[in-house]
Design an enzyme around this catalytic site. Structure first.
Site, PDB file in Angstrom:
ATOM      1  N   ASP A 109      26.641  19.860 -12.184  1.00  0.00           N
ATOM      2  CA  ASP A 109      25.800  20.775 -12.944  1.00  0.00           C
ATOM      3  C   ASP A 109      25.280  21.821 -11.959  1.00  0.00           C
ATOM      4  OD1 ASP A 109      23.719  19.577 -11.554  1.00  0.00           O
ATOM      5  OD2 ASP A 109      22.600  18.941 -13.323  1.00  0.00           O
ATOM      6  N   CYS A 111      24.950  16.070  -9.381  1.00  0.00           N
ATOM      7  CA  CYS A 111      23.853  16.781 -10.036  1.00  0.00           C
ATOM      8  C   CYS A 111      22.717  16.836  -9.016  1.00  0.00           C
ATOM      9  CB  CYS A 111      23.448  16.126 -11.358  1.00  0.00           C
ATOM     10  SG  CYS A 111      22.857  14.431 -11.256  1.00  0.00           S
ATOM     11  N   THR A 165      19.973  14.977  -8.449  1.00  0.00           N
ATOM     12  CA  THR A 165      19.694  13.688  -7.814  1.00  0.00           C
ATOM     13  C   THR A 165      20.897  12.757  -7.806  1.00  0.00           C
ATOM     14  OG1 THR A 165      19.020  12.761  -9.934  1.00  0.00           O
ATOM     15  CG2 THR A 165      17.275  13.754  -8.558  1.00  0.00           C
ATOM     16  N   GLY A 166      21.844  13.022  -8.662  1.00  0.00           N
ATOM     17  CA  GLY A 166      22.959  12.098  -8.888  1.00  0.00           C
ATOM     18  C   GLY A 166      22.658  11.054  -9.956  1.00  0.00           C
ATOM     19  N   GLY A 204      21.395  11.330 -13.176  1.00  0.00           N
ATOM     20  CA  GLY A 204      21.888  11.612 -14.521  1.00  0.00           C
ATOM     21  C   GLY A 204      23.391  11.487 -14.627  1.00  0.00           C
ATOM     22  N   HIS A 227      33.681  -2.742  -1.829  1.00  0.00           N
ATOM     23  CA  HIS A 227      33.221  -3.859  -2.662  1.00  0.00           C
ATOM     24  C   HIS A 227      33.270  -3.540  -4.158  1.00  0.00           C
ATOM     25  CE1 HIS A 227      30.731  -6.177   0.602  1.00  0.00           C
ATOM     26  NE2 HIS A 227      31.948  -5.848   1.014  1.00  0.00           N
ATOM     27  N   ARG A 270      37.148 -11.777  -3.598  1.00  0.00           N
ATOM     28  CA  ARG A 270      35.988 -12.200  -4.387  1.00  0.00           C
ATOM     29  C   ARG A 270      35.387 -11.038  -5.170  1.00  0.00           C
ATOM     30  NH1 ARG A 270      34.239 -11.131   0.712  1.00  0.00           N
ATOM     31  NH2 ARG A 270      32.169 -10.225   1.035  1.00  0.00           N
ATOM     32  N   HIS A 271      35.595  -9.834  -4.677  1.00  0.00           N
ATOM     33  CA  HIS A 271      35.025  -8.666  -5.366  1.00  0.00           C
ATOM     34  C   HIS A 271      35.741  -8.405  -6.692  1.00  0.00           C
ATOM     35  CE1 HIS A 271      32.710  -8.023  -1.812  1.00  0.00           C
ATOM     36  NE2 HIS A 271      33.804  -7.947  -1.072  1.00  0.00           N
TER      37      HIS A 271
HETATM   38  C1  RB5 Z   1      18.718  19.323 -13.497  1.00  0.00           C
HETATM   39  O1  RB5 Z   1      17.504  19.991 -13.352  1.00  0.00           O
HETATM   40  C2  RB5 Z   1      18.568  17.876 -13.024  1.00  0.00           C
HETATM   41  O2  RB5 Z   1      17.827  17.157 -13.948  1.00  0.00           O
HETATM   42  C3  RB5 Z   1      19.942  17.263 -12.827  1.00  0.00           C
HETATM   43  O3  RB5 Z   1      20.651  17.996 -11.890  1.00  0.00           O
HETATM   44  C4  RB5 Z   1      19.966  15.834 -12.319  1.00  0.00           C
HETATM   45  O4  RB5 Z   1      19.175  15.697 -11.183  1.00  0.00           O
HETATM   46  C5  RB5 Z   1      19.678  14.796 -13.319  1.00  0.00           C
HETATM   47  O5  RB5 Z   1      19.706  13.595 -13.051  1.00  0.00           O
END
Ligand code: RB5
Length: 145
Positions: A7, A64, A66-67, A69, A97, A131-132
């Site tokens: 995004d 995204c 934070t990763g 979402g 793993h 095992r994984h």
């Molecule tokens: C977008 O503002 C932000 O919410 C998206 O990039 C992401 O971090 C969501 O998890």
């Protein structure tokens, strides 16, 4: 073949990772986004997850802000094991793993150099099986109604 998407919050890091894929002469499809306009990350997670589940792509990369979402959305698709990683250890474990078929990164948490390094570690690691595999089979069983 790698499917990649982000995004707006992951666009800068995606650009850096696309350069890495080019440097490694890897085939890839960039599913966007391609501009700074605000977009909805589930739309892009779906594009990459469907590319992986259909076999069009062997693996995917999603970014995204934070990763978080992207990982939540991608893991809604049966057969997807999307791993949000933050450092070299988790990037390595995600392959060795968890056999993660989608790597997820936080574009607002990592420098381009850090992000590229995590992708390299994940790509270069090997799934250990053994095992994984039993554990991955149990995850797959959770997808059954
Ligand atoms: C977008 O503002 C932000 O919410 C998206 O990039 C992401 O971090 C969501 O998890």
């Amino acid at each position: 073949m790698i499917a990649i998407a982000s995004d707006h919050g992951g666009l800068e890091l995606k650009t850096a990772i696309v350069e890495l894929l080019q440097q490694r002469n890897m085939a890839y499809v960039d599913h966007g986004t391609h501009g700074q306009d605000s977009v909805d990350y589930p739309d892009y997670a779906a594009l990459v997850a469907k590319a992986v589940t259909s076999g069009t792509a062997e693996a995917g990369i999603l970014i995204c802000g934070t990763g978080i979402g992207m990982s939540i959305a991608a893991n809604k698709f049966p057969g997807i094991r999307a791993a949000l990683v933050h450092d070299e250890f988790t990037a390595q474990m995600a392959h060795e793993h968890n056999n993660a078929n989608i790597l997820v990164l936080g574009g607002r948490l990592l420098s381009p150099e850090q992000g590229r390094k995590l992708v390299e570690v994940w790509l270069d690691a090997d799934y250990e099986g053994g095992r994984h595999q039993n554990r991955l089979d149990k995850i797959a069983a959770l997808e059954q109604p």
